[in-house]
Scaffold this motif. Structure first.
Motif: not given
Lengths: 286, 286
Positions: B42-63
Motif C-alpha cells: 500500500a505504502r509503495a502504491n499510494a500517498d495515504i495508507v489506511v489500515v482497518s482493524i475490525f473483527i467482523n462478526p458477520t463473517q463468523f458462523g455460529v460456533g
C-alpha cells in the motif's frame, strides 16, 4: 449539457469536479414534470447535476413492461436542458451489465418484501443493485428520489445507512396534476376515460387519512378494509379500480403501532386492464 | 500514525486528502508479517495508507472462533507504526453495525458457495457486506488483499467489477515462514509438533502442481483424490491432517477446462483438532 453513454467518460469528466457538490437524479427517462422537479431540487442543492437515464432490466420481472417501457431520450434531453442539468448518463444495458444475471446481489430485507414486492417479488433487488452501481459510478454527494416511489425511497435510505454510502438522500414531494393524480410515466397507458377518473385514487387516500387521524387504532383494519372494498366496487363510466394493495405503515415502513404519530398510506391500484398506479399519502395522527 | 474508532472522525480526516491516492488494507488485526507486507505494498502504491482493524462478526458462523479470535490492538498499532501506516481505523461492532443482523445483504453468487463456503456457508456474505461498508467509509483508490484468502480475493474482485466500485484491487502474494507455511493468525492455535509438520501442506500442493502441469486433464480427478487420501492418511508424531477441501480451479475460480493454462490449487486442511489452515498455489500448465 453533455450526454455520456459510458462509465469511463462520465468518470473522467466528473473527476476534476469532485471538489464541488455533485447531485445525482436517477431516472428511467420518459421524463415528466415530477422528474424535472427532482432536477430542480438537485440544482438548488448542488454545484453539478447529473441525471441518469437507464431503464434497468433487473428491476423488471418476467412479463412486466421492460420491452414496452417508453424510450424517449431525445425529448428527455431537451427537457433536461431546459432545467439546466449538467450531465446526462444514458448507458446501454451492456455497459451497465456486461454479465446478466449478475453474480452479485444487493438485497434489502423485510421492507423489500412487502407492498409492491407482493406482485413484483424481485423488483427491489434490481433497484438495490442498480442504485448501488449508479452511486459508485457517479459518487454523488447528494441523490434525489421522489416520494411517489415511497417504498423505493425507504429502501434506498436503508441501503445508504447500512452500507455507509457517503451520500445524502433527499426525498422530494410527489408532483401531481391539477386534478390530484400523481405524475407517472405509466399514466400514458390510461385511456381518456380512465385518466378522467384516476384522481379518485388520491381523493380516496385523503378521505382515509382524515378518518384515520382521529380513529381508534383498533379500528384501523376495518376502516382500511372498507376503503379497499369501496374502491374495488367503484364503476364509473365503465372504469374499474382493482386494489393491488392499500396499507398503512409508519414512515419507516414498519407496521404501525398504536402510539405512532407519523404514518403513511400506500397503495398500488389497477385502473382498467393494464395500468397499475402508485400513490401514497403521509399524515400525522392527532 | 493516528487511530480512529468512529466513521465520522476518519471521514473528516480523509476528506481534505482526497486529491491524493488513498490505499486501504482491511485486516482483522493480530497482525503478522503477511499483513505488514500488504501495508508495504500500500505504502509503495499510494500517498495515504489506511489500515482497518475490525473483527467482523458477520463473517463468523455460529460456533466459529469470533469470541476467541485474538484481539491485540496495542501490538498491532506498534507494528503498523513501524511500517509507516498513516491511519488505523478500529471501529467497535456497534459503530459498524448499529443493527444486527443487518437488513441489507451483499451476496456474491456461485463463487461464494464453493470451497470455504461448504463448511462456512455464510462467511462470504459477511465478507461482501463488511468490505462494501469499508469501501464506502474509506473510499480508497486502491485496496490490498492477500492471495492467501484466494477465494475472498476473487469475490472482492467480482464485487468491485459488478457494483462498479471505483477502486483498484491489488492481490499480494502469500508471505510464508522459512519452512513454507503460509503466515496466518490461526497458526498460533497449532501445538509445537503440529507447527513443525504444518509445512507438509504447502509441500503437498507443490508436488501436486508439478504433477498436474503435465498430466492429462482427464486424469486430474484421480490425481487430486490420491493427494487427498495421502494427506488424510498422514500420521507423523501423532500429527494428523484432515482435508476439508482440496480442489483445482482456473484463476477466476471457475471449474477448469481442458485448455485452461492458469490454474490454482486451493485447500483448507485441519491440523489436529482445532486448527484449520488455508493455502493455495497458482500454477501454469505446459
Amino acid at each position: 449539457m453533455k450526454i455520456f453513454h459510458t462509465i469511463k467518460e462520465l468518470r473522467e469528466t466528473l473527476q476534476p469536479l469532485r471538489t464541488q457538490t455533485i447531485a445525482l437524479v436517477p431516472t428511467m427517462g420518459n421524463l415528466h414534470n415530477g422528474h424535472l422537479d427532482l432536477v430542480k431540487k438537485a440544482r438548488a442543492n448542488a454545484d453539478i447535476v447529473v441525471v441518469s437515464i437507464f431503464i434497468n432490466p433487473t428491476q423488471f420481472g418476467v412479463g412486466e413492461d421492460f420491452d414496452t417501457y417508453p424510450r424517449t431520450l431525445d425529448a428527455d434531453v431537451e427537457k433536461l436542458t431546459s432545467v439546466n442539468a449538467d450531465y446526462v448518463f444514458a448507458p446501454s444495458v451492456e455497459e451497465m451489465y456486461p454479465i446478466l444475471p449478475t453474480n452479485v446481489q444487493v438485497l434489502s430485507g423485510d421492507i423489500s418484501k412487502i407492498l409492491c414486492a407482493k406482485t413484483r417479488p424481485t423488483h427491489f433487488d434490481g433497484v438495490g443493485l442498480v442504485v448501488s452501481k449508479l452511486f459508485n459510478i457517479v459518487q454523488p454527494n447528494i441523490a434525489i428520489f421522489g416520494k411517489k416511489d415511497y417504498q423505493q425511497l425507504a429502501i434506498i435510505r436503508q441501503l445508504v445507512a447500512e452500507l455507509n454510502f457517503p451520500i445524502e438522500i433527499i426525498g422530494a414531494e410527489i408532483v401531481r396534476a391539477d386534478d390530484g393524480l400523481a405524475l407517472s410515466s405509466r399514466n400514458q397507458y390510461l385511456t381518456e376515460t380512465e385518466r378522467k377518473h384516476a384522481p379518485l385514487l388520491q381523493k380516496t387516500l385523503q378521505n382515509l387519512a382524515n378518518e384515520l387521524k382521529t380513529a381508534n387504532f383498533a379500528d384501523f383494519d376495518n376502516i382500511i378494509a372498507k376503503t379497499i372494498d369501496n374502491l374495488n366496487s367503484t364503476n364509473i363510466d365503465n372504469v374499474r379500480f382493482k386494489v393491488d394493495y392499500l396499507e398503512v405503515f409508519n414512515q419507516n415502513l414498519q407496521p404501525p403501532k398504536a402510539d405512532d404519530k407519523g404514518l403513511v398510506i400506500l397503495t398500488a391500484c389497477y385502473l382498467g386492464d393494464k395500468t397499475r398506479l402508485l400513490d401514497n399519502l403521509e399524515f400525522t395522527r392527532n
